[in-house]
Design an enzyme around this catalytic site. Structure first.
Site, mmCIF file in Angstrom:
data_model
loop_
_atom_site.group_PDB
_atom_site.id
_atom_site.type_symbol
_atom_site.label_atom_id
_atom_site.label_comp_id
_atom_site.label_asym_id
_atom_site.label_seq_id
_atom_site.Cartn_x
_atom_site.Cartn_y
_atom_site.Cartn_z
ATOM 1 C CD GLU A 183 -7.658 -10.247 -8.769
ATOM 2 O OE1 GLU A 183 -7.350 -9.403 -7.914
ATOM 3 O OE2 GLU A 183 -8.755 -10.841 -8.803
ATOM 4 N NE ARG A 235 -11.397 -4.637 -6.893
ATOM 5 C CZ ARG A 235 -10.223 -4.314 -6.345
ATOM 6 N NH1 ARG A 235 -9.096 -4.726 -6.901
ATOM 7 N NH2 ARG A 235 -10.172 -3.561 -5.257
ATOM 8 N NE ARG A 287 -1.017 -8.156 -2.820
ATOM 9 C CZ ARG A 287 -1.754 -7.117 -3.160
ATOM 10 N NH1 ARG A 287 -1.288 -6.241 -4.016
ATOM 11 N NH2 ARG A 287 -2.957 -6.940 -2.655
ATOM 12 C CG ASN A 312 -0.600 -5.050 -7.519
ATOM 13 O OD1 ASN A 312 0.261 -4.763 -8.342
ATOM 14 N ND2 ASN A 312 -1.360 -4.137 -6.950
ATOM 15 C CG ASP A 313 -3.869 -10.461 -5.471
ATOM 16 O OD1 ASP A 313 -3.073 -10.664 -4.538
ATOM 17 O OD2 ASP A 313 -4.975 -9.934 -5.316
ATOM 18 C CB CYS A 326 -6.679 -2.611 -13.446
ATOM 19 S SG CYS A 326 -7.232 -4.174 -12.725
ATOM 20 C CG HIS A 341 -2.160 -0.807 1.041
ATOM 21 N ND1 HIS A 341 -2.663 -1.636 2.007
ATOM 22 C CD2 HIS A 341 -2.995 -0.939 -0.019
ATOM 23 C CE1 HIS A 341 -3.757 -2.235 1.558
ATOM 24 N NE2 HIS A 341 -3.979 -1.827 0.332
ATOM 25 N NE ARG A 381 -7.554 -0.267 -5.816
ATOM 26 C CZ ARG A 381 -6.765 0.630 -6.405
ATOM 27 N NH1 ARG A 381 -7.170 1.892 -6.507
ATOM 28 N NH2 ARG A 381 -5.590 0.287 -6.891
#
Length: 567
Positions: free
Chosen positions: A428, A340, A462, A451-452, A499, A202, A304
């Protein structure tokens, strides 16, 4: 590794006295004096037991302090946007967490002083979250940050955090609470280097949102002395102290010229030979969406929706949700908006849902999987999205997170189509990438969450600073999976987007386009740099860069190979 060994091992283009290296996160060059986070509040962990007659007062003081901290964080969230608002809201929820407050209150009732009780209760949860790993492990930093803020409140001390420099400075830290990062002033903190952290934490995401050059997982960062004149190169992933004045001045001038070019880019996105590439924004609410309209983006690639649900004691009604969603749709009325559905679970628990702690939340009941036990939450959200879209000039695109099978994609798509919207899914999970052709037969588009996807492909948490090199989206194995999805999109004639934070890296954007990606969504602050870079390369160069990156055997090798092709 000592300073001299580090300097010998790392490229030293500015003749700095010491150079250390980490994982690049946000590109750009910054120069200024080094500052560090100040000391956290101190208290006597061995203070005498609180007399029984004073324990109720101590407990009330602790509860009041926790609420005061929570209220301040919530107020800051209400004045923030995007991921900053999301993180601050979640951190406010930690300060008000019933389990933590109950644990500390129980210790106070048995005679432990309030400050020591806050610390002991925190370590209990730290141990639990560390064992759980994944996204929960990242909250360890947040928990300790909340603890320090509450202890400072109890002791009547100033709220801890980052010093406010008098001149533009480089902030170096072991780690940084996202709540602190969210409050950074990019005019004064012009560069950020962390000894820990990962490229998709984050803190890194907020740094990108603020446009602050950032390097993480810099193991030898302590070699850079406080107060030294230093530079941070967010493209190369290096931090250096006392560089040659003439060399750094020339480099800063070039960086400013490049920044001026970026600032002048107005879109739309396209390669040098005219292949259109949609440059889109990640947003979290109406405020961040309206702010994003001031950037050269063509729509929203990731809305989000968690802010409608986080820190709520009860589930928001359909009307309440629709009002929030409508703000984003109206901000980009007539343009593409990809939304999403709720991405929550034991890693991001909802207060109005009884969520059991899982041994591995990153692989547990999260995202679309919450519909298994709480289908009413997803039904209500889809109803709210359909209501928000009524009267809009463009039909919204709706996608589900954490889709792993073709059946899941089919079931979700049917519910979205029943409400007159365009269905898609997030890629993901490696299984979704492998089955991309079959999944695209069921939905109208896919968006890759890098990311995932990187975390699951590399079997690397991560949030772990020790594994930052593995969770780098430049890993060739991750690029290979993205290439599989891109090829499926070309075969089926359906859009493949990205994204994840990889979409904010201008060089990586060229590779992604070469792999078949046709839309890139990131923090709005990154959009112009990505669009400008794509406008300097042809589609053929993008494909050559993709082939070169795929042929590499490491993330750094993939970067170097792509840079050699694209310049």
């Amino acid at each position: 590794m000592n300073a001299s060994e580090t300097a010998a091992a790392v490229p030293n283009p500015f003749d700095a006295s010491i150079v250390v290296t980490g994982t690049p996160v946000v590109g750009g060059l910054a120069y200024g004096p080094v500052i560090r986070v100040g000391d956290r509040p101190m208290f006597d962990a061995h203070a005498p037991e609180v007399p029984e007659g004073e324990r109720d007062a101590q407990k009330r003081a602790f509860v009041d302090a926790a609420e005061a901290v929570g209220a301040r964080l919530a107020d800051r969230a209400s004045h923030s946007t995007g991921v900053s608002a999301e993180v601050l809201t979640a951190t406010a929820g930690l300060a008000r967490d019933r389990g933590w407050i109950s644990a500390a209150s129980g210790l106070i009732e048995s005679g432990t002083p309030a400050s020591a009780a806050a610390a002991a209760a925190t370590e209990k949860f730290v141990d639990m979250f560390t064992k759980l790993g994944g996204v929960m492990a990242e909250r360890v930093t947040d928990l300790r940050d909340v603890r320090d803020r509450v202890v400072a409140e109890l002791l009547g001390l100033p709220e801890p955090g980052i010093p406010t420099p008098e001149t533009p400075s480089i902030l170096c830290a072991d780690d940084l609470a996202p709540a602190d990062t969210a409050g950074l002033n990019p005019a004064l903190v012009v560069g950020l280097a962390m000894r820990q952290g990962g490229p998709s934490s984050h803190t890194a995401i907020i740094a990108r949102q603020l446009g602050i050059p950032c390097v993480v997982a810099t193991a030898d960062l302590d070699e850079i002395p406080s107060g030294a004149a230093a530079y941070i190169d967010g493209d190369a992933g290096t931090v250096g102290s006392e560089p040659d004045a003439a060399a750094i001045a020339a480099a800063v001038t070039r960086a400013r010229e490049q920044a001026a070019l970026v600032a002048s880019w107005s879109g739309p996105g396209a390669t040098a030979d005219g292949v259109p590439i949609a440059i889109l924004a990640n947003v979290a609410d109406g405020v961040s969406a309206r702010t994003a309209t001031q950037s050269p983006v063509q729509g929203v690639g990731l809305f989000r929706t968690e802010l409608a649900f986080l820190d709520r004691a009860t589930e928001p009604t359909v009307d309440e949700q629709a009002a929030l969603y409508r703000e984003v749709i109206e901000a980009f009325d007539g343009r593409k908006v990809v939304i999403r559905t709720l991405d929550a679970g034991s890693d991001k628990p909802l207060r109005f849902v009884d969520t059991e702690l899982e041994p591995n939340p990153a692989m547990g009941v999260r995202g679309n999987r919450t519909a298994l036990s709480h289908p009413e939450i997803r039904r209500g959200q889809l109803d709210a999205l359909a209501a928000a879209a009524q009267g809009s000039a463009a039909v919204p695109w709706i996608m589900a997170p954490m889709i792993a099978t073709v059946d899941e994609a089919r079931e979700f798509a049917a519910q979205v189509r029943d409400r007159g919207m365009i269905p898609g899914v997030m890629v993901e999970v490696p299984s979704a990438a492998i089955m991309a052709d079959a999944i695209l037969a069921e939905v109208d588009f896919v968006s890759i969450g890098t990311n995932d996807l990187t975390q699951y492909t590399m079997a690397a948490d991560r949030m772990s600073p020790e594994l930052a090199s593995l969770t780098d989206p430049w890993q060739p194995a991750v690029l290979a999976l993205i290439g599989m999805v891109g090829a499926a999109g070309e075969r089926t004639g359906k859009n493949v987007g990205v994204c994840g934070e990889a979409a904010a890296d201008p060089l990586l954007a060229c590779v992604l386009v070469g792999l078949g990606v046709r839309s890139l969504s990131s923090a709005p602050a990154a959009s112009a740099a990505v669009g400008l870079k794509l406008g300097t390369v042809t589609m053929q160069q993008c494909r050559e860069a993709a082939r070169a990156a795929l042929a590499a055997t490491s993330a750094s090798g993939a970067r170097d190979a792509a840079r050699a092709v694209t310049g």
